[in-house]
Design a protein around this motif. Structure first.
Motif, PDB file in Angstrom:
ATOM      1  N   ASN A  77       1.171  -0.921  -0.261  1.00  0.00           N
ATOM      2  CA  ASN A  77      -0.071   0.173   0.094  1.00  0.00           C
ATOM      3  C   ASN A  77       1.028   1.229   0.215  1.00  0.00           C
ATOM      4  O   ASN A  77       1.046   1.677   1.177  1.00  0.00           O
ATOM      5  CB  ASN A  77      -0.790   0.060   1.734  1.00  0.00           C
ATOM      6  CG  ASN A  77      -2.009   1.263   1.159  1.00  0.00           C
ATOM      7  OD1 ASN A  77      -1.628   1.871   0.067  1.00  0.00           O
ATOM      8  ND2 ASN A  77      -2.889   1.183   2.211  1.00  0.00           N
ATOM      9  N   ILE A  78       1.268   1.843  -0.979  1.00  0.00           N
ATOM     10  CA  ILE A  78       1.920   3.007  -1.415  1.00  0.00           C
ATOM     11  C   ILE A  78       1.273   4.060  -1.808  1.00  0.00           C
ATOM     12  O   ILE A  78       1.102   4.323  -2.969  1.00  0.00           O
ATOM     13  CB  ILE A  78       3.416   2.481  -2.208  1.00  0.00           C
ATOM     14  CG1 ILE A  78       3.712   1.294  -1.690  1.00  0.00           C
ATOM     15  CG2 ILE A  78       3.931   3.521  -2.152  1.00  0.00           C
ATOM     16  CD1 ILE A  78       4.566   0.460  -2.940  1.00  0.00           C
ATOM     17  N   ASP A  79       1.065   5.187  -0.750  1.00  0.00           N
ATOM     18  CA  ASP A  79       0.138   5.812  -1.290  1.00  0.00           C
ATOM     19  C   ASP A  79       0.932   7.315  -1.167  1.00  0.00           C
ATOM     20  O   ASP A  79       2.280   6.924  -1.203  1.00  0.00           O
ATOM     21  CB  ASP A  79      -0.659   6.190   0.579  1.00  0.00           C
ATOM     22  CG  ASP A  79       0.201   6.343   1.399  1.00  0.00           C
ATOM     23  OD1 ASP A  79       1.502   6.684   1.545  1.00  0.00           O
ATOM     24  OD2 ASP A  79      -0.296   6.801   2.818  1.00  0.00           O
ATOM     25  N   GLU A  80       0.720   8.557  -1.486  1.00  0.00           N
ATOM     26  CA  GLU A  80       0.985   9.868  -1.968  1.00  0.00           C
ATOM     27  C   GLU A  80       2.671  10.258  -0.905  1.00  0.00           C
ATOM     28  O   GLU A  80       3.299  10.474  -1.113  1.00  0.00           O
ATOM     29  CB  GLU A  80       0.850  10.772  -2.243  1.00  0.00           C
ATOM     30  CG  GLU A  80       1.436  11.613  -3.054  1.00  0.00           C
ATOM     31  CD  GLU A  80      -0.113  12.969  -2.866  1.00  0.00           C
ATOM     32  OE1 GLU A  80      -0.174  14.109  -2.808  1.00  0.00           O
ATOM     33  OE2 GLU A  80      -0.899  12.541  -3.758  1.00  0.00           O
ATOM     34  N   LYS A  81       1.778  10.273   0.241  1.00  0.00           N
ATOM     35  CA  LYS A  81       2.674  10.349   1.647  1.00  0.00           C
ATOM     36  C   LYS A  81       4.462   9.238   1.362  1.00  0.00           C
ATOM     37  O   LYS A  81       5.593   9.844   2.103  1.00  0.00           O
ATOM     38  CB  LYS A  81       2.509  10.524   2.959  1.00  0.00           C
ATOM     39  CG  LYS A  81       3.303  10.168   3.609  1.00  0.00           C
ATOM     40  CD  LYS A  81       2.531  10.247   5.207  1.00  0.00           C
ATOM     41  CE  LYS A  81       3.390  10.022   6.495  1.00  0.00           C
ATOM     42  NZ  LYS A  81       3.052  10.735   7.798  1.00  0.00           N
ATOM     43  N   ARG A  82       3.921   8.186   1.489  1.00  0.00           N
ATOM     44  CA  ARG A  82       5.099   7.186   0.614  1.00  0.00           C
ATOM     45  C   ARG A  82       5.968   7.546   0.274  1.00  0.00           C
ATOM     46  O   ARG A  82       7.106   7.078  -0.041  1.00  0.00           O
ATOM     47  CB  ARG A  82       4.390   5.187   1.283  1.00  0.00           C
ATOM     48  CG  ARG A  82       6.250   4.475   1.515  1.00  0.00           C
ATOM     49  CD  ARG A  82       6.906   4.816   1.941  1.00  0.00           C
ATOM     50  NE  ARG A  82       7.721   3.977   2.439  1.00  0.00           N
ATOM     51  CZ  ARG A  82       8.872   4.248   2.879  1.00  0.00           C
ATOM     52  NH1 ARG A  82       8.894   5.767   3.173  1.00  0.00           N
ATOM     53  NH2 ARG A  82      10.181   3.180   2.550  1.00  0.00           N
ATOM     54  N   ILE A  83       5.169   7.364  -1.309  1.00  0.00           N
ATOM     55  CA  ILE A  83       5.918   7.944  -2.383  1.00  0.00           C
ATOM     56  C   ILE A  83       6.974   9.358  -2.374  1.00  0.00           C
ATOM     57  O   ILE A  83       8.301   9.284  -2.923  1.00  0.00           O
ATOM     58  CB  ILE A  83       4.957   8.144  -3.454  1.00  0.00           C
ATOM     59  CG1 ILE A  83       4.400   6.755  -4.100  1.00  0.00           C
ATOM     60  CG2 ILE A  83       5.718   8.311  -5.016  1.00  0.00           C
ATOM     61  CD1 ILE A  83       3.252   7.048  -4.911  1.00  0.00           C
TER      62      ILE A  83
ATOM     63  N   GLN B 107       3.294   5.855  -9.045  1.00  0.00           N
ATOM     64  CA  GLN B 107       1.371   6.505  -8.571  1.00  0.00           C
ATOM     65  C   GLN B 107       0.912   5.423  -7.027  1.00  0.00           C
ATOM     66  O   GLN B 107       2.185   4.555  -8.108  1.00  0.00           O
ATOM     67  CB  GLN B 107       0.491   5.690 -10.311  1.00  0.00           C
ATOM     68  CG  GLN B 107       0.818   4.569 -10.845  1.00  0.00           C
ATOM     69  CD  GLN B 107      -0.410   4.305 -11.789  1.00  0.00           C
ATOM     70  OE1 GLN B 107      -1.366   4.357 -11.655  1.00  0.00           O
ATOM     71  NE2 GLN B 107       0.159   4.378 -12.799  1.00  0.00           N
ATOM     72  N   PRO B 108       0.121   5.993  -6.858  1.00  0.00           N
ATOM     73  CA  PRO B 108      -0.093   5.598  -5.746  1.00  0.00           C
ATOM     74  C   PRO B 108      -0.591   3.602  -5.690  1.00  0.00           C
ATOM     75  O   PRO B 108      -1.129   3.591  -7.200  1.00  0.00           O
ATOM     76  CB  PRO B 108      -1.612   5.619  -5.184  1.00  0.00           C
ATOM     77  CG  PRO B 108      -0.524   7.985  -5.576  1.00  0.00           C
ATOM     78  CD  PRO B 108      -0.022   7.568  -6.969  1.00  0.00           C
TER      79      PRO B 108
ATOM     80  N   LYS C  16      -1.899   0.474  -4.173  1.00  0.00           N
ATOM     81  CA  LYS C  16      -2.676  -0.883  -3.533  1.00  0.00           C
ATOM     82  C   LYS C  16      -2.487  -1.333  -4.046  1.00  0.00           C
ATOM     83  O   LYS C  16      -3.921  -2.113  -5.351  1.00  0.00           O
ATOM     84  CB  LYS C  16      -4.154  -0.071  -2.735  1.00  0.00           C
ATOM     85  CG  LYS C  16      -4.331  -0.879  -1.742  1.00  0.00           C
ATOM     86  CD  LYS C  16      -5.762  -0.409  -0.293  1.00  0.00           C
ATOM     87  CE  LYS C  16      -6.224  -1.300   0.303  1.00  0.00           C
ATOM     88  NZ  LYS C  16      -5.324  -1.654   1.109  1.00  0.00           N
TER      89      LYS C  16
ATOM     90  N   GLY D 204      -2.875  -0.575  -9.408  1.00  0.00           N
ATOM     91  CA  GLY D 204      -3.062   0.832  -9.999  1.00  0.00           C
ATOM     92  C   GLY D 204      -3.734   1.023 -10.938  1.00  0.00           C
ATOM     93  O   GLY D 204      -4.979   0.631 -11.180  1.00  0.00           O
TER      94      GLY D 204
END
Length: 464
Positions: free
Chosen positions: A366-372, A382-383, A385, A394
């Motif tokens: 779960n790679i969201d914008e914050k983690r990116i 891109q985010p 999940k 994606g």
């Protein structure tokens, strides 16, 4: 203390010390995560393979040098040359799968054909495969394909976005009715993968599609482009790879077909695909799930930690750093490391994980914008999940255009049409399950509830 007792005590101390040293040695050896590389750096597809695996290895190398590995676990790897051949890919898989403290962590074949050849083997061996942006599209359904992950975006998703893009250029999806599209595809499993979804879209939107095959490796296309000239399509979809791409663009120019009416897949949209074509490539459009460029913190860290101080790194031609294939390899590195990191949170840090444990990590990414942003990859990735049911995670696509010197992104993210893609994935996966006698997962030993198939697809699997 008696002489005999003193002697026994010293012997005991020596044995304890030796045991401790052996344990420490084994602990150091165990704190490695081995990543096999099914690479290809020779042959007609060498530009793609060398750029991708150069970026992939550079990222892993940077994690070791900058961070000391993943929570203290050193990343190790070994390449095996496949030459983009299915039989060589299988040989390399068998050679590498048992190496390292716990075996091959995850395979990345960078070949749809090799991916197809490994699906049953990897499933039996319980070793995950990441086929990012390629491979078997219906493997996006993790209920049937628990060890295969076509992450970020798959071929059918990309093609629905591509037809949406063409519709935008024509002034609306309703304007596609009566149009002609030629699908010029590489004569391989990769090239043929999108024929079914294009046929479905042609029926839905009322356009005509003509599929034209180019035999491997694709350096002779005169007859195909003469056929295209006779067909007079409004658009050409270029589903090429390697030498096929610049050859297509140069041959299109010879027969008078404009480059800005050709839309390529992301395996046709790298610098190595257009620079050899010269002026014939100017205006050519390609799908993309990431941009080119070095202006990302993660790329700058690679330059600092891997190439800084006169170090050679893994790219013999450092001018390719930041280009499409290199950046795609960096993204592969990010996904692999984040999967390991995710799995460590569940199964323990500071130790080697099994491939099955890392499979769980991939399925729970779960790679969201914050983690990116934390990864220094904002704008590059891109985010994402991933779930048991959705091994794609994606699906969105951007489009870029070659201006003669560089790629310029010309759209925002265009989402895939899941109203077309997901039913096709589930139906195709269900047919595969029936053929192979596979029961859809409703839960797995290292994962959460996987959900189940709707009744119509259960009937396909059961033969009802």
């Amino acid at each position: 203390m008696k002489r005999e007792s003193l002697k026994s005590y010293r012997i005991g101390l020596a044995l304890v010390a030796a045991s401790a040293l052996a344990g420490a040695s084994n602990a150091v050896k165990a704190a490695e995560q081995f990543i096999p590389m099914l690479s290809y750096r020779v042959g007609p597809y060498a530009p793609g393979g060398s750029g991708f695996f150069g970026g992939y290895i550079d990222y892993l190398d940077m994690i070791n040098k900058r961070d000391g590995g993943v929570n203290g676990v050193k990343l190790t790897w070994e390449e095996c040359e496949t030459e983009y051949k299915n039989d060589r890919g299988v040989e390399c898989y068998e050679r590498l799968k048992g190496k390292g403290p716990t075996g091959g962590t995850v395979f990345t074949p960078l070949s749809t054909g090799i991916t197809y050849s490994l699906i049953e083997r990897a499933t039996t061996d319980k070793i995950p495969i990441i086929s990012m942006g390629y491979g078997r599209t219906d493997a996006s359904d993790g209920r049937i394909f628990p060890y295969i992950f076509p992450l970020v975006t798959n071929y059918w998703s990309q093609n629905t976005a591509k037809i949406r893009f063409i519709g935008m250029r024509e002034g609306g999806m309703d304007k596609l009715k009566g149009k002609k599209i030629a699908n010029l595809y590489h004569g391989s499993a990769y090239g043929k993968e999108t024929i079914p979804v294009l046929d479905v879209q042609a029926k839905k939107y009322g356009f005509e599609v003509k599929h034209i095959e180019v035999p491997h490796p694709g350096n002779e296309q005169q007859s195909q482009w003469l056929e295209i000239r006779r067909y007079k399509p409004d658009w050409v979809i270029l589903r090429g790879w390697g030498v096929m791409n610049p050859t297509a663009l140069k041959t299109a120019q010879k027969v008078g077909f404009p480059a800005d009416r050709i839309v390529g897949v992301w395996w046709s949209g790298a610098e190595e695909d257009v620079i050899p074509a010269g002026d014939a490539a100017k205006g050519f459009i390609a799908a993309a799930f990431h941009p080119s460029g070095r202006d990302f913190p993660v790329i700058q860290d690679i330059l600092k930690y891997v190439y800084g101080g006169g170090n050679r790194g893994n790219m013999t031609d450092q001018s390719r750093i930041g280009q499409q294939y290199f950046n795609r390899g960096v993204i592969q590195g990010i996904l692999t490391v984040e999967a390991i990191r995710t799995a460590q949170e569940k199964f323990g840090k500071g130790k080697s994980l099994t491939p099955e444990q890392v499979r769980w990590g991939i399925e729970n990414l779960n790679i969201d914008e914050k983690r990116i942003r934390q990864l220094g990859a904002f704008g590059l990735l891109q985010p994402l999940k991933v779930t048991c049911q959705d091994h794609e995670g994606g699906g969105a696509v951007k489009f870029q255009q070659w201006d003669g010197e560089r790629w310029k992104v010309i759209t925002d993210w265009i989402p895939s049409d899941q109203s077309i893609v997901r039913p096709m994935i589930e139906e195709s996966a269900a047919k595969y399950a029936k053929e192979k006698g596979i029961k859809p997962r409703e839960g797995v030993s290292l994962g959460s509830d996987c959900g189940n198939y709707p009744e119509p697809l259960k009937k396909i699997i059961s033969g009802g």
